[in-house]
Scaffold this motif. Structure first.
Motif, PDB file in Angstrom:
ATOM      1  N   LEU A  63       0.826  -1.202   0.000  1.00 15.48           N
ATOM      2  CA  LEU A  63       0.000   0.000   0.000  1.00 15.48           C
ATOM      3  C   LEU A  63       0.864   1.258   0.000  1.00 15.48           C
ATOM      4  N   ARG A  64       1.918   1.269   0.819  1.00 15.15           N
ATOM      5  CA  ARG A  64       2.839   2.425   0.837  1.00 15.15           C
ATOM      6  C   ARG A  64       3.508   2.610  -0.521  1.00 15.15           C
ATOM      7  N   ALA A  65       3.938   1.504  -1.126  1.00 15.52           N
ATOM      8  CA  ALA A  65       4.587   1.577  -2.439  1.00 15.52           C
ATOM      9  C   ALA A  65       3.620   2.120  -3.494  1.00 15.52           C
ATOM     10  N   ALA A  66       2.377   1.653  -3.466  1.00 21.56           N
ATOM     11  CA  ALA A  66       1.377   2.116  -4.436  1.00 21.56           C
ATOM     12  C   ALA A  66       1.072   3.594  -4.231  1.00 21.56           C
ATOM     13  N   ARG A  67       1.001   4.027  -2.991  1.00 18.29           N
ATOM     14  CA  ARG A  67       0.771   5.451  -2.722  1.00 18.29           C
ATOM     15  C   ARG A  67       1.948   6.285  -3.221  1.00 18.29           C
ATOM     16  N   GLY A  68       3.149   5.770  -3.070  1.00 17.11           N
ATOM     17  CA  GLY A  68       4.329   6.467  -3.583  1.00 17.11           C
ATOM     18  C   GLY A  68       4.292   6.584  -5.093  1.00 17.11           C
ATOM     19  N   GLN A  69       3.886   5.502  -5.768  1.00 16.67           N
ATOM     20  CA  GLN A  69       3.770   5.548  -7.228  1.00 16.67           C
ATOM     21  C   GLN A  69       2.687   6.534  -7.647  1.00 16.67           C
ATOM     22  N   TRP A  70       1.551   6.523  -6.948  1.00 10.93           N
ATOM     23  CA  TRP A  70       0.469   7.469  -7.250  1.00 10.93           C
ATOM     24  C   TRP A  70       0.998   8.897  -7.178  1.00 10.93           C
ATOM     25  N   SER A  71       1.692   9.222  -6.099  1.00 12.63           N
ATOM     26  CA  SER A  71       2.220  10.581  -5.914  1.00 12.63           C
ATOM     27  C   SER A  71       3.224  10.938  -6.996  1.00 12.63           C
ATOM     28  N   ALA A  72       4.114  10.014  -7.314  1.00 14.83           N
ATOM     29  CA  ALA A  72       5.135  10.277  -8.339  1.00 14.83           C
ATOM     30  C   ALA A  72       4.498  10.468  -9.714  1.00 14.83           C
ATOM     31  N   LEU A  73       3.554   9.613 -10.062  1.00 19.54           N
ATOM     32  CA  LEU A  73       2.942   9.685 -11.386  1.00 19.54           C
ATOM     33  C   LEU A  73       2.022  10.887 -11.532  1.00 19.54           C
ATOM     34  N   ALA A  76       3.900  14.059 -11.774  1.00 19.51           N
ATOM     35  CA  ALA A  76       4.527  14.263 -13.081  1.00 19.51           C
ATOM     36  C   ALA A  76       3.490  14.585 -14.160  1.00 19.51           C
ATOM     37  N   GLY A  77       2.230  14.716 -13.753  1.00 18.83           N
ATOM     38  CA  GLY A  77       1.183  15.096 -14.699  1.00 18.83           C
ATOM     39  C   GLY A  77       0.438  13.947 -15.341  1.00 18.83           C
ATOM     40  N   CYS A  78       0.664  12.721 -14.898  1.00 17.76           N
ATOM     41  CA  CYS A  78      -0.051  11.567 -15.447  1.00 17.76           C
ATOM     42  C   CYS A  78      -1.459  11.509 -14.860  1.00 17.76           C
ATOM     43  N   ALA A  79      -2.431  11.232 -15.712  1.00 18.50           N
ATOM     44  CA  ALA A  79      -3.796  11.033 -15.241  1.00 18.50           C
ATOM     45  C   ALA A  79      -3.850   9.697 -14.507  1.00 18.50           C
ATOM     46  N   ALA A  80      -4.632   9.625 -13.436  1.00 17.40           N
ATOM     47  CA  ALA A  80      -4.694   8.392 -12.648  1.00 17.40           C
ATOM     48  C   ALA A  80      -6.068   8.199 -12.046  1.00 17.40           C
ATOM     49  N   GLN A  81      -6.436   6.944 -11.881  1.00 15.26           N
ATOM     50  CA  GLN A  81      -7.650   6.563 -11.179  1.00 15.26           C
ATOM     51  C   GLN A  81      -7.282   5.498 -10.164  1.00 15.26           C
ATOM     52  N   TYR A  82      -7.921   5.535  -9.006  1.00 13.46           N
ATOM     53  CA  TYR A  82      -7.724   4.519  -7.989  1.00 13.46           C
ATOM     54  C   TYR A  82      -9.026   3.760  -7.826  1.00 13.46           C
ATOM     55  N   TRP A  83      -8.969   2.446  -8.018  1.00 12.26           N
ATOM     56  CA  TRP A  83     -10.130   1.579  -7.895  1.00 12.26           C
ATOM     57  C   TRP A  83      -9.899   0.606  -6.752  1.00 12.26           C
ATOM     58  N   SER A  84     -10.955   0.292  -6.010  1.00 20.02           N
ATOM     59  CA  SER A  84     -10.877  -0.624  -4.885  1.00 20.02           C
ATOM     60  C   SER A  84     -12.044  -1.596  -4.943  1.00 20.02           C
ATOM     61  N   GLU A  85     -11.802  -2.797  -4.442  1.00 15.94           N
ATOM     62  CA  GLU A  85     -12.893  -3.773  -4.348  1.00 15.94           C
ATOM     63  C   GLU A  85     -13.187  -4.124  -2.895  1.00 15.94           C
TER      64      GLU A  85
END
Length: 96
Positions: A63-73, A76-85
């Motif tokens: 989870l920490r790694a994914a949050r770090g990737q979210w912040s980095a991406l 940098a201006g990348c569009a992102a969506q977070y989905w959860s089940e």
């Protein structure tokens, strides 16, 4: 079942799904599914049609790694969506 191959074979370019640990896309992939903490750079995201970063939301380190990737991406201006089940069905939780 999805037809697939593992990278390094003689028919990599013909594989509809290619399992690899590398960054190259010999099959012309337009979508990458990153698993098990695989890093994805902003340049890779911008060069592809879709990038999915899959992680175990019950694993604190993942989870920490994914949050770090979210912040980095997104930084940098990348569009992102977070989905959860977590509710038992897929729901969009955030978008940038």
């Amino acid at each position: 079942f999805l037809p697939h191959g593992r990278a390094g074979g003689p028919f990599d370019a013909a594989q509809p799904v290619l399992l690899t640990t590398g960054r190259e896309h010999p099959n012309g992939a337009r979508c990458v599914m990153a698993v098990d903490g695989a890093e994805v750079t902003p340049g890779e995201v911008q060069a592809l049609d879709r990038v999915c970063i899959l992680f175990d939301g019950n694993d604190d380190a993942a989870l920490r790694a994914a949050r770090g990737q979210w912040s980095a991406l997104t930084g940098a201006g990348c569009a992102a969506q977070y989905w959860s089940e977590e509710s038992g069905k897929w729901e969009k939780k955030a978008e940038r």
